[in-house]
Design an enzyme around this catalytic site. Structure first.
Site, PDB file in Angstrom:
ATOM      1  CG  ASP A 163     -20.760  36.826 -28.823  1.00 11.60           C
ATOM      2  OD1 ASP A 163     -19.674  36.512 -27.767  1.00 11.60           O
ATOM      3  OD2 ASP A 163     -21.625  36.143 -28.793  1.00 11.60           O
ATOM      4  N   GLY A 213     -20.707  31.135 -34.397  1.00 16.08           N
ATOM      5  CA  GLY A 213     -20.032  32.282 -34.203  1.00 16.08           C
ATOM      6  C   GLY A 213     -19.579  33.095 -35.422  1.00 16.08           C
ATOM      7  CG  ASN A 249     -13.973  31.233 -25.604  1.00 21.50           C
ATOM      8  OD1 ASN A 249     -13.285  32.112 -25.498  1.00 21.50           O
ATOM      9  ND2 ASN A 249     -14.419  31.268 -27.135  1.00 21.50           N
TER      10      ASN A 249
END
Lengths: 416, 308
Positions: free
Chosen positions: A305, A324, A95
């Protein structure tokens, strides 16, 4: 150059020194001696309180920002953050901007980590620009060092595309990742749909949005064969479906994000956008089931993550903030608190095999790739414990148990 | 107790029953004031209030502005479409800019749930939530309960049904919290597509049959179908909605008791209620509007007294 690690408790079930406290002598990056006491004058002696060592930890889902989102994180500081947090290897998601969908993008990432203490393994995009329309050149990226293929949090909306990707990647044994999120069912949801979302008036993402996609992907995998990894699951139904698929013999693995194991959606009360993550934080019931699935192996491994978001895109009204949380810094402290040191270490190394990352048992003659940590230290995590460039950690204010000292890897010692 | 337990009014779930009673008792006095020939008191001559509306509103804004002016507060108004704010200045910057001009209190309407809570954590001013997304609209719930209390004497023990689009409604959520806090029984009624799946976790019951709901209730609060909030079609047509959830006079006449009809406005005549119902003696819709000013005066007065 020699390095001596003094009085370290070794946590490595594959090593004959498992749970023993030893001195470890390293020369030119290789372990040359392990003994109760080693008396040798070396240039570099590591002597830290309650020092524990294990095989180097690996995180299968890390996002930084370079290239394109340097305001989030640079590769240089990101890798340093990983090292200080105890990780010797990380997989970097696709990403970036532009998306890592070509061999040159993969090479760029790899080249930036040459000579670094941390091993960087790029994940290539499965589709061009991660638009979920046309396949990216996965074979080319594979030859360039990509260890898996996925579009990070962009779900594969077209089931036929996933079918083709799973078939095509078998030519070279490629691992396909599919983020489990049915966008139409999820709608404009931003948090888990249940009592808390209702109380707070926040739009809910039904657990169904995840489970439906997982079930679909597993049906496709059953048809195609191939290797599928489902990153960051978070629901009871996903656990059940994956357990059944494994029993059928499908080559599927899944992970869970550490924050999805640590927090429930009860923390959303103050609309703190640091808790805005995808998949969303679920209920006590789901979290209990996720923890059990980690313990019984249905969930193969965990990931931080790690996702740095700059303050301009995070300190906003909940709906407008980006998804996030940081995760590298808190990974060990959270896992150790939940599962104890031995299990925490297992969870931090056992995804290596799936991604083809070599592991190094702690024994004489092995490469010295070690994580250094103190599982005993209990502390409240605050923003001053953050090494990342941004401060968007869901764990700020949480009590953690255990802290990484750093790593020894590639003939380099990095400590905080 | 003579002061509120909170420095802001961000939602009903952040206040307690004693706060509600204090607001009502204060509103009683202000209701008397606004029915005098001179409808103004000098209570807040030293207070400046900014009305920040990041979402369109006519009646709520007008009601707040009148409440503020009748308390002799200085008032400034700010309206902005959400998109322009999002692209440029952040919410915190916008509000801090206004506060730098020595504003004491902010009344804010905003399209995002939790915007008031978020703002209260980052700026130094007393915040009144005038509606934040589908989260809360506390002054509406207070004026609704105040109106029930005025008509029926008490809220406790009364059966109240909220009819319509519960899914997108901050009015429904705040009303549920307020009514439960005061000991009322609450049902929600509407098509299942417009009722949050987990609404019963708030201690309310779901009834999909309007006639049954009417038979049960003392008060029916009819919500507007908010077409502007419906991103997809939750029912096939307005015509079909009306067939199932439109309140008509014959339906009221068929009941063996006289129930009270409420509506937060603006009314879609012929959709959720017919004109005949809206204009009947059973409807207290205009009382709600009048009480809105008194209740908002009470809220602002009580919060301002905490600033002092």
């Amino acid at each position: 150059m020699k390095t001596l690690i003094k009085s370290a408790t070794i946590i490595d079930a594959s090593s004959e020194y498992h749970l023993q406290t030893k001195d470890i002598l390293i020369e030119n990056g290789t372990i040359i001696q392990i003994d109760d006491v080693i008396n040798e004058s070396v240039s570099n002696e590591i002597n830290l309180p309650n020092l524990h060592v294990s095989q180097g930890w690996f995180d299968s889902s890390v996002s930084f920002g370079e290239p394109g989102y340097e305001e989030r994180e640079t590769l240089e500081n990101g890798l340093l953050t990983a090292a200080k947090s105890g990780f010797t290897s990380i997989a970097v998601n696709s990403n970036t901007k532009p998306v890592s969908d070509s061999k040159s993008a993969i090479s760029f990432l790899s080249s930036k980590a040459i000579g670094n203490a941390v091993n960087l393994f790029p994940i290539g995009a499965m589709t061009m620009k991660s638009e979920s329309v046309d396949l990216a050149e996965m074979y080319d990226m594979h030859t360039g060092g990509a260890i898996a293929f996925g579009d990070y949090k962009v779900p594969v909306s077209n089931p036929n595309l996933l079918k083709i990707a799973l078939l095509y990647a078998q030519n070279f044994g490629g691992l396909i990742q599919s983020f489990p999120h049915e966008k139409k069912i999820a709608g404009k949801g931003v948090v888990h749909e249940e009592a808390n979302a209702t109380r707070l008036g926040l739009k809910g993402i039904p657990a169904l949005a995840e489970s439906l996609q997982v079930a679909r992907d597993l049906f496709i995998l059953e048809y195609t064969g191939g290797k599928l990894h489902i990153p960051t699951i978070s629901t009871e139904a996903s656990v059940k479906a994956i357990k059944e698929a494994k029993a059928k013999g499908l080559d599927v693995t899944c992970s869970v994000a550490i924050h999805n194991l640590f927090f429930t959606d009860a923390v959303l009360d103050n609309f703190n956008s640091n808790f805005k993550v995808l998949p969303p934080l679920r209920t006590e019931n789901e979290v209990t089931i996720l923890r059990e699935a980690v313990l019984d192996g249905t969930i193969d491994f965990v990931t931080s993550d790690h996702m740095p978001i700059d303050i301009e895109n995070k300190k906003l009204e909940f709906d407008l903030a980006e998804y996030g949380t940081l995760g590298l810094e808190t990974a060990f402290g959270a896992l150790n608190k939940l599962f104890g040191a031995e299990k925490a270490v297992t969870l931090l190394i056992n995804s290596k095999e799936r991604f083809g990352i070599p592991s190094n048992t702690i024994q004489v003659g092995s490469k010295a790739e070690l994580s250094l940590f103190n599982p005993g230290e209990s502390f409240v995590f605050t923003s001053k414990h953050i090494y990342s460039s941004t401060k968007n950690s869901a764990f700020i204010g949480s009590k953690l148990q255990g802290k990484a000292y750093g790593i020894y890897n590639n003939n380099q010692l990095v400590t905080f | 107790m003579s002061e509120l337990s909170v420095p802001h009014l961000l939602g009903i779930k952040y206040i307690n029953e004693a706060d509600i009673q204090l607001i009502f008792e204060t509103a009683d006095q202000f209701k008397e004031v606004i029915n005098r020939p001179i409808k103004k008191v000098p209570s807040l001559r030293d207070i400046t209030i900014a009305n920040l509306f990041f979402e369109n509103s006519t009646r709520t804004r007008l009601s707040f502005e009148l409440a503020e002016k009748r308390l002799s507060a200085d008032v400034v108004n700010f309206s902005a479409a959400q998109s322009s704010v999002k692209k440029g200045e952040t919410l915190i910057d916008t509000v801090n800019n206004i506060l730098s001009m020595k504003v004491d209190m902010v009344v804010m309407r905003h399209p995002n749930p939790g915007a008031g809570v978020f703002l209260s954590q980052h700026v130094k001013a007393s915040i009144v939530n005038a509606g934040d997304g589908a989260h809360e609209h506390p002054t509406q719930a207070l004026l609704d309960s105040y109106s029930i209390r005025e008509r029926l004497g008490d809220v406790a023990g009364k059966n109240v049904v909220i009819v319509g689009d519960i899914l997108h409604s901050r009015v429904a959520l705040s009303n549920i919290f307020a009514l439960k806090l005061q000991g009322a029984n609450v049902k929600v009624c509407g098509p299942k597509t417009l009722i949050p799946k987990y609404i019963t976790s708030l201690g309310v019951e779901v009834e999909t049959d309007l006639q049954k709901a009417l038979q049960w209730c003392d008060v029916a609060n009819m919500l507007r179908i908010q077409n502007e909030r419906l991103d997809i079609s939750y029912f096939p047509s307005t015509r079909e909605y009306v067939q199932q959830y439109g309140l008509t006079k014959p339906m009221l006449d068929a009941l063996d008791k006289e129930i009270i009809i409420m509506h937060p406005g603006p009314i879609n005549r012929g959709v959720e209620i017919t004109s005949e119902v809206a204009d009947s003696d059973q409807a207290i819709i205009l009382d709600q509007v009048e009480n809105g000013v008194a209740v908002r005066m009470a809220v602002i007065y009580l919060l301002a007294s905490k600033i002092k």
